[in-house]
Design a protein around this motif. Structure first.
Motif, short mmCIF file in Angstrom:
data_model
loop_
_atom_site.label_atom_id
_atom_site.label_comp_id
_atom_site.label_asym_id
_atom_site.label_seq_id
_atom_site.Cartn_x
_atom_site.Cartn_y
_atom_site.Cartn_z
N LEU A 128 8.06 13.71 8.10
CA LEU A 128 7.00 13.50 6.67
C LEU A 128 6.58 14.87 6.63
N SER A 129 6.05 15.35 5.55
CA SER A 129 5.27 16.39 5.28
C SER A 129 4.04 16.27 5.57
N GLY A 130 3.08 17.16 5.55
CA GLY A 130 1.53 17.10 5.78
C GLY A 130 0.86 16.05 4.77
N GLY A 131 1.32 16.38 3.56
CA GLY A 131 0.82 15.67 2.30
C GLY A 131 1.08 14.09 2.59
N GLN A 132 2.49 13.93 3.02
CA GLN A 132 2.80 12.47 2.96
C GLN A 132 2.10 11.87 4.35
N LYS A 133 2.08 12.81 5.56
CA LYS A 133 1.36 11.88 6.81
C LYS A 133 -0.27 11.87 6.25
N GLN A 134 -0.80 12.45 5.57
CA GLN A 134 -2.18 12.30 5.29
C GLN A 134 -2.35 11.23 4.13
N ARG A 135 -1.44 10.83 3.36
CA ARG A 135 -1.32 9.64 2.57
C ARG A 135 -1.19 8.54 3.48
N ILE A 136 -0.39 8.63 4.53
CA ILE A 136 -0.01 7.41 5.48
C ILE A 136 -1.32 7.25 6.18
N ALA A 137 -2.03 8.27 6.69
CA ALA A 137 -3.22 8.25 7.31
C ALA A 137 -4.18 7.21 6.53
N ILE A 138 -4.32 7.46 5.15
CA ILE A 138 -5.24 6.68 4.25
C ILE A 138 -4.78 5.43 4.05
N VAL A 139 -3.24 5.01 4.01
CA VAL A 139 -3.05 3.84 4.07
C VAL A 139 -3.14 2.84 5.16
N ARG A 140 -3.24 3.63 6.50
CA ARG A 140 -3.44 3.06 7.80
C ARG A 140 -4.85 2.42 7.68
N SER A 141 -5.55 3.18 7.33
CA SER A 141 -7.12 2.84 7.14
C SER A 141 -7.16 1.58 6.28
N LEU A 193 0.78 -1.03 0.04
CA LEU A 193 -0.03 -0.13 0.06
C LEU A 193 0.80 1.55 0.11
N LEU A 194 2.20 1.25 0.66
CA LEU A 194 2.98 2.39 0.74
C LEU A 194 3.41 2.68 -0.68
N ASP A 195 3.71 1.59 -1.30
CA ASP A 195 4.39 1.84 -2.84
C ASP A 195 3.25 2.15 -3.58
N ARG A 196 1.87 2.04 -3.37
CA ARG A 196 0.89 2.61 -4.28
C ARG A 196 0.97 3.86 -4.03
N VAL A 197 1.23 4.56 -2.81
CA VAL A 197 0.88 5.94 -2.60
C VAL A 197 2.30 6.51 -2.77
N GLY A 198 3.42 5.83 -3.19
CA GLY A 198 4.65 6.42 -3.35
C GLY A 198 5.50 6.73 -2.24
N LEU A 199 5.10 6.08 -1.21
CA LEU A 199 5.93 6.17 -0.01
C LEU A 199 6.59 4.81 0.77
N LYS A 200 6.92 4.18 -0.08
CA LYS A 200 7.41 2.77 0.30
C LYS A 200 8.68 2.98 1.13
N ASP A 201 9.60 4.09 0.58
CA ASP A 201 10.85 4.54 1.12
C ASP A 201 10.82 4.96 2.45
N ARG A 202 9.35 5.58 2.90
CA ARG A 202 9.44 6.01 4.16
C ARG A 202 8.87 4.88 5.26
N ALA A 203 9.06 3.58 4.97
CA ALA A 203 8.48 2.89 5.95
C ALA A 203 9.22 2.93 7.38
N ASP A 204 10.48 3.06 7.32
CA ASP A 204 11.23 3.34 8.76
C ASP A 204 11.11 4.64 9.21
N ALA A 205 10.54 5.55 8.59
CA ALA A 205 10.57 6.94 9.13
C ALA A 205 9.78 7.08 10.34
N TYR A 206 9.97 8.44 10.99
CA TYR A 206 8.90 8.66 12.02
C TYR A 206 7.97 9.89 11.34
N PRO A 207 6.80 9.99 12.05
CA PRO A 207 5.71 11.04 11.54
C PRO A 207 6.41 12.20 11.42
N SER A 208 7.22 12.90 12.31
CA SER A 208 7.80 14.14 12.43
C SER A 208 8.73 14.38 11.17
#
Length: 248
Positions: free
Chosen positions: A144-157, A127-142
């Motif tokens: 990430l940008s706001g747009g990246q955090k919101q894409r992560i929130a969608i993936v979490r759902s 799912l991370l790959d689908r939203v273009g954020l596979k490389d951020r799997a080991d990052a912490y929310p702080s």
């Protein structure tokens, strides 16, 4: 879009101050499987109250909500079980700041769905790959940008394999240049047939992606129809007035 009604809302009311404030004033609406309902209206019209009522984050004063053939407003219903089938994305991302992105994504599937850690991580990475954020799997929310955090929130759902996704003004807290990347993910979900209910101020999204647009004011549904009906052929004076202000 199928003819199966996934959510049936009947005469929903939400009153405050002993009935002085009617946040919802007798709302009835059906949401079919695969439909993208976009709810628009001025601030204080009841849009977010209606959306948050769909998974009982707001408990209605009266009326009923049937989700997937179960009346979730019945006190005997295990609402937590049904919340697992409904993804919810808010204005603010609500990610756990002390956990990596991967941990944020897998904690619920492992604990609630009893998924194996390996399977949960595999799904999260896909799912991370689908939203273009596979490389951020080991990052912490702080990090990430706001747009990246919101894409992560969608993936979490999406990691919970929901039957419906509820979006409560998902782009309103974002910088303008980040709005598009979140809306693109939502468009892709809609194209894949995900049932969605979206409260938004993004009229372009409503026009382009919504299968039905619902206009609310004063706790009531004033008008609803296809995007063409609502934006090109509004019937009520209240909707005409609203569109004149927002479609600049």
């Amino acid at each position: 879009m199928s003819d199966k009604v996934l959510i049936k809302v009947t005469d929903l009311k939400k009153h405050y101050n002993g009935g002085e404030i009617k946040a919802l004033d007798g709302v009835s609406i059906d949401v079919n499987e695969g439909e993208v309902i976009v709810i628009i209206g001025p601030s204080g019209s009841g849009k977010s109250t209606l959306l948050r009522s769909l998974n009982l984050l707001e408990y209605p004063t009266s009326g009923s909500i049937v989700f997937d053939n179960v009346e979730i407003t019945d006190p005997k219903t295990n609402i937590n079980l049904h919340r697992q089938k409904m993804g919810m994305v808010f204005q603010h991302f609500n990610l756990f700041p002390h956990m990596t992105i991967m941990k944020n994504l897998t904690i619920a599937p492992i604990k609630l769905l009893k998924m194996e850690k390996e399977a949960a991580e595999k799904k999260a990475l896909e799912l991370l790959d689908r939203v273009g954020l596979k490389d951020r799997a080991d990052a912490y929310p702080s990090q990430l940008s706001g747009g990246q955090k919101q894409r992560i929130a969608i993936v979490r759902s999406l990691c919970m394999s929901p039957q419906v996704m509820l979006f409560d003004e998902p782009t309103s807290a974002l910088d303008p240049e980040m709005v598009g990347e979140v809306l693109d993910v939502m468009k892709e979900l809609a194209n894949e047939g995900m049932t969605m209910a979206v409260v938004t101020h993004e009229m372009g999204f409503a026009r382009e992606v919504g299968t039905r647009v619902v206009f609310m004011d004063g706790g009531k549904i004033i008008e609803q129809g296809t995007p063409d009906d609502i934006f090109n052929h509004p019937q009520s004076e209240r909707l005409k007035d609203f569109l004149a202000k927002v479609l600049i």
